[in-house]
Design a protein around this motif. Sequence first.
Motif, mmCIF file in Angstrom:
data_model
loop_
_atom_site.group_PDB
_atom_site.id
_atom_site.type_symbol
_atom_site.label_atom_id
_atom_site.label_comp_id
_atom_site.label_asym_id
_atom_site.label_seq_id
_atom_site.Cartn_x
_atom_site.Cartn_y
_atom_site.Cartn_z
ATOM 1 N N TRP A 21 0.802 -1.213 0.000
ATOM 2 C CA TRP A 21 0.000 0.000 0.000
ATOM 3 C C TRP A 21 0.841 1.271 0.000
ATOM 4 N N ALA A 22 2.149 1.127 0.127
ATOM 5 C CA ALA A 22 2.998 2.287 0.395
ATOM 6 C C ALA A 22 2.774 3.429 -0.597
ATOM 7 N N ALA A 23 2.566 3.075 -1.876
ATOM 8 C CA ALA A 23 2.460 4.133 -2.871
ATOM 9 C C ALA A 23 1.146 4.891 -2.750
ATOM 10 N N GLY A 24 0.111 4.251 -2.240
ATOM 11 C CA GLY A 24 -1.191 4.904 -2.144
ATOM 12 C C GLY A 24 -1.847 5.024 -3.505
ATOM 13 N N ASP A 25 -3.135 5.276 -3.487
ATOM 14 C CA ASP A 25 -3.902 5.360 -4.725
ATOM 15 C C ASP A 25 -4.557 6.739 -4.783
ATOM 16 N N ALA A 26 -4.083 7.578 -5.702
ATOM 17 C CA ALA A 26 -4.517 8.979 -5.743
ATOM 18 C C ALA A 26 -6.012 9.110 -6.006
ATOM 19 N N ALA A 27 -6.568 8.216 -6.811
ATOM 20 C CA ALA A 27 -8.004 8.313 -7.121
ATOM 21 C C ALA A 27 -8.831 8.029 -5.868
ATOM 22 N N ARG A 28 -8.417 6.973 -5.118
ATOM 23 C CA ARG A 28 -9.126 6.719 -3.851
ATOM 24 C C ARG A 28 -8.888 7.873 -2.886
ATOM 25 N N GLY A 29 -7.669 8.421 -2.926
ATOM 26 C CA GLY A 29 -7.334 9.550 -2.052
ATOM 27 C C GLY A 29 -8.224 10.750 -2.314
ATOM 28 N N ALA A 30 -8.598 10.950 -3.583
ATOM 29 C CA ALA A 30 -9.472 12.079 -3.931
ATOM 30 C C ALA A 30 -10.810 11.937 -3.214
ATOM 31 N N ALA A 31 -11.272 10.702 -3.085
ATOM 32 C CA ALA A 31 -12.540 10.478 -2.384
ATOM 33 C C ALA A 31 -12.382 10.770 -0.888
ATOM 34 N N PHE A 32 -11.288 10.269 -0.286
ATOM 35 C CA PHE A 32 -11.045 10.559 1.133
ATOM 36 C C PHE A 32 -10.868 12.066 1.357
ATOM 37 N N PHE A 33 -10.361 12.744 0.334
ATOM 38 C CA PHE A 33 -10.062 14.163 0.472
ATOM 39 C C PHE A 33 -11.325 14.995 0.717
ATOM 40 N N GLN A 34 -12.495 14.402 0.488
ATOM 41 C CA GLN A 34 -13.741 15.120 0.784
ATOM 42 C C GLN A 34 -13.760 15.577 2.239
ATOM 43 N N GLN A 35 -13.111 14.809 3.110
ATOM 44 C CA GLN A 35 -13.048 15.195 4.526
ATOM 45 C C GLN A 35 -12.186 16.435 4.727
ATOM 46 N N CYS A 36 -11.331 16.715 3.770
ATOM 47 C CA CYS A 36 -10.416 17.847 3.890
ATOM 48 C C CYS A 36 -10.977 19.064 3.150
ATOM 49 N N ALA A 37 -11.821 18.799 2.150
ATOM 50 C CA ALA A 37 -12.228 19.850 1.206
ATOM 51 C C ALA A 37 -13.070 20.945 1.859
ATOM 52 N N ALA A 38 -13.660 20.640 3.021
ATOM 53 C CA ALA A 38 -14.410 21.695 3.712
ATOM 54 C C ALA A 38 -13.467 22.826 4.107
ATOM 55 N N CYS A 39 -12.209 22.500 4.320
ATOM 56 C CA CYS A 39 -11.239 23.493 4.796
ATOM 57 C C CYS A 39 -10.098 23.761 3.820
ATOM 58 N N HIS A 40 -9.925 22.903 2.811
ATOM 59 C CA HIS A 40 -8.781 23.063 1.904
ATOM 60 C C HIS A 40 -9.211 23.001 0.448
ATOM 61 N N SER A 41 -8.850 24.017 -0.313
ATOM 62 C CA SER A 41 -9.004 23.978 -1.764
ATOM 63 C C SER A 41 -7.736 23.371 -2.358
#
Length: 232
Positions: A21-41
């Motif tokens: 998993w070390a490399a991570g998956d940017a597309a899945r990360g975009a979905a998790f990023f919804q938790q950040c998007a309230a505060c970060h553009s």
Amino acid sequence: MKHLFVLVSTFGLSISHSAVWAAGDAARGAAFFQQCAACHSTTAGEHLTGPSLANVWERKAGTVADFHRYSDALKRATFVWNAKTLDKWLTDPEAFIPGTSMTFPGLRDSNARQDVIAYIKAISEGKAPTLAQRGGGMMMNMQSAHADLKAAPADGQVTAIKHCADTYTVSTADGKNNKVWEFNLRFKTDSSRLGPTPGKPVIVGAGMQGDRASVVFAGPGEISGFVEQACP
Ligand code: HEC
């Protein structure tokens, strides 16, 4: 001896698991990023509660030049953002930087963190999966939460505000007079490029059905001059 063997093999398994998993998956990360998007553009120069994350990869922490709300704690930091520091930060921001103003409890799931980190890296490299491609109602809401107020419809364009007793009467360009309990009306400013035209405040909020609403001005100097003390 047998116990030891079991322990060692479990350990070996968990290492190879995290390596996968070390490399991570940017597309899945975009979905998790919804938790950040309230505060970060992810748009450069667009700062919300937190700074834009457009170019944070390999950048020194706390140094986005036109973000004016860093805590002293983050400003004092001397490291750069990379896979290692982001992993610690996103596990528990307050534990990593005591005194930070990022009120986010942390992502406890290591895979989710790796995915978000891959997404942050992809943003800085200009290769991020875009929000439009991902779709998703949540993101649509985020965008409209910070829509361009210069393009407000007539029912959002404030033409006059009167204050009488405990009530504001907010007149809008569609000819309506909306009465709002003074305790439910907030006055805000938005000096960003998405803010209203100077002298043309905009009302946003819960349908103005006597519920909470905000009048957004281009700057604080406009506010008291705009509000007229007058009873009908
Ligand atoms: C409730 C609002 C909020 C949420 C949610 C949030 N952040 Fe933040 N973030 C902030 C604030 C505020 C700061 C500035 C912290 C400081 O100055 O101490 C910040 C700072 C950062 C920084 C450092 C930026 C720099 O310029 O050094 C990174 C990286 C970051 N956040 C990533 C994330 C990620 C990824 C998520 C989602 C997993 C997230 N944040 C969720 C508010 C938030």
